[in-house]
Scaffold this motif. Structure first.
Motif, mmCIF file in Angstrom:
data_model
loop_
_atom_site.group_PDB
_atom_site.id
_atom_site.type_symbol
_atom_site.label_atom_id
_atom_site.label_comp_id
_atom_site.label_asym_id
_atom_site.label_seq_id
_atom_site.Cartn_x
_atom_site.Cartn_y
_atom_site.Cartn_z
ATOM 1 N N ARG A 7 47.105 41.444 38.447
ATOM 2 C CA ARG A 7 47.690 40.537 39.438
ATOM 3 C C ARG A 7 46.676 39.431 39.703
ATOM 4 N N ASP A 8 47.013 38.243 39.301
ATOM 5 C CA ASP A 8 46.111 37.092 39.465
ATOM 6 C C ASP A 8 44.742 37.434 38.866
ATOM 7 N N TYR A 10 42.830 39.834 39.746
ATOM 8 C CA TYR A 10 42.517 41.242 40.016
ATOM 9 C C TYR A 10 43.212 42.158 39.028
ATOM 10 N N HIS A 56 37.772 42.644 40.356
ATOM 11 C CA HIS A 56 37.881 41.187 40.392
ATOM 12 C C HIS A 56 37.020 40.717 39.234
ATOM 13 N N HIS A 85 37.064 41.433 50.121
ATOM 14 C CA HIS A 85 38.309 41.299 49.360
ATOM 15 C C HIS A 85 39.516 41.793 50.157
ATOM 16 N N ARG A 86 39.322 42.079 51.435
ATOM 17 C CA ARG A 86 40.435 42.522 52.280
ATOM 18 C C ARG A 86 41.280 41.326 52.702
ATOM 19 N N GLY A 87 42.493 41.626 53.125
ATOM 20 C CA GLY A 87 43.398 40.572 53.571
ATOM 21 C C GLY A 87 44.166 39.912 52.445
ATOM 22 N N LEU A 88 44.044 40.439 51.248
ATOM 23 C CA LEU A 88 44.719 39.872 50.081
ATOM 24 C C LEU A 88 45.851 40.761 49.563
ATOM 25 N N GLY A 89 46.146 41.819 50.298
ATOM 26 C CA GLY A 89 47.205 42.738 49.872
ATOM 27 C C GLY A 89 46.766 43.737 48.817
ATOM 28 N N LEU A 90 45.469 43.862 48.577
ATOM 29 C CA LEU A 90 45.000 44.761 47.519
ATOM 30 C C LEU A 90 45.241 46.232 47.851
ATOM 31 N N TRP A 93 48.881 46.889 47.194
ATOM 32 C CA TRP A 93 49.107 46.908 45.755
ATOM 33 C C TRP A 93 48.575 48.202 45.160
#
Length: 161
Positions: A7-8, A10, A56, A85-90, A93
């Motif tokens: 995803r992108d 990641y 990443h 890396h929080r706040g990115l929906g990881l 996912w």
């Protein structure tokens, strides 16, 4: 068979060769649930589970592992995403990927323990235990701290004086 999801910038992978043992150990040994855990135990715990690394590029930025017989039961453990890396929906996912993993389908029961992420896990069907009176545990308090016997379990409150 190992799986990879993209995803992108990641990726999530179950390839144990990609796990950055030092990075996982660095995080877990500072966590509330595995404080001071020796790196050898982290390595052993990964070897005995389906491990999911979040990357990443080549840098590991998250992790989770599932302990399972791959037939009836799974226990989700050691879930984290680095703060940067929080706040990115990881984490969401990661939970979607874990829930869709082909070796973890059709299980009768999933369990986990969390102090502070109930909201995340509830989005994926986790609920408080329906019949807590049917569950038992042996809880070893601070098992990785030096000078504490590994088999010293916490006594019930009524036995603690």
């Amino acid at each position: 068979m190992h799986h990879t999801w993209q995803r992108d910038a990641y990726s999530i992978s179950t390839d144990p060769a990609r796990i950055d043992l030092k990075a996982v150990h660095d995080y877990l040994s500072q966590s509330y649930w595995a404080e001071s855990i020796p790196i050898e135990l982290v390595a052993s715990s990964i070897a005995g589970a389906v491990a999911f690394g979040i990357y990443h590029g080549d840098a590991q930025v998250g992790f989770a592992r599932v302990i399972s017989d791959r037939a009836t039961f799974a226990y989700l453990a050691d879930v984290y995403v680095l703060e940067s890396h929080r706040g990115l929906g990881l984490s969401k996912w990661l939970m979607e990927v874990i829930g869709s993993h082909p070796e973890l389908q059709g299980l009768r029961r999933w369990m986990l323990a969390t102090r502070d992420a109930h909201g995340l896990y509830a989005q994926f069907g986790f609920k408080p235990v329906a019949r807590p009176e049917s569950l038992m545990e042996i809880l070893v308090v601070h098992p990785y701290l030096k000078n504490q016997p590994r088999n010293h379990a916490e006594k019930p409150a009524e036995e603690r004086g």
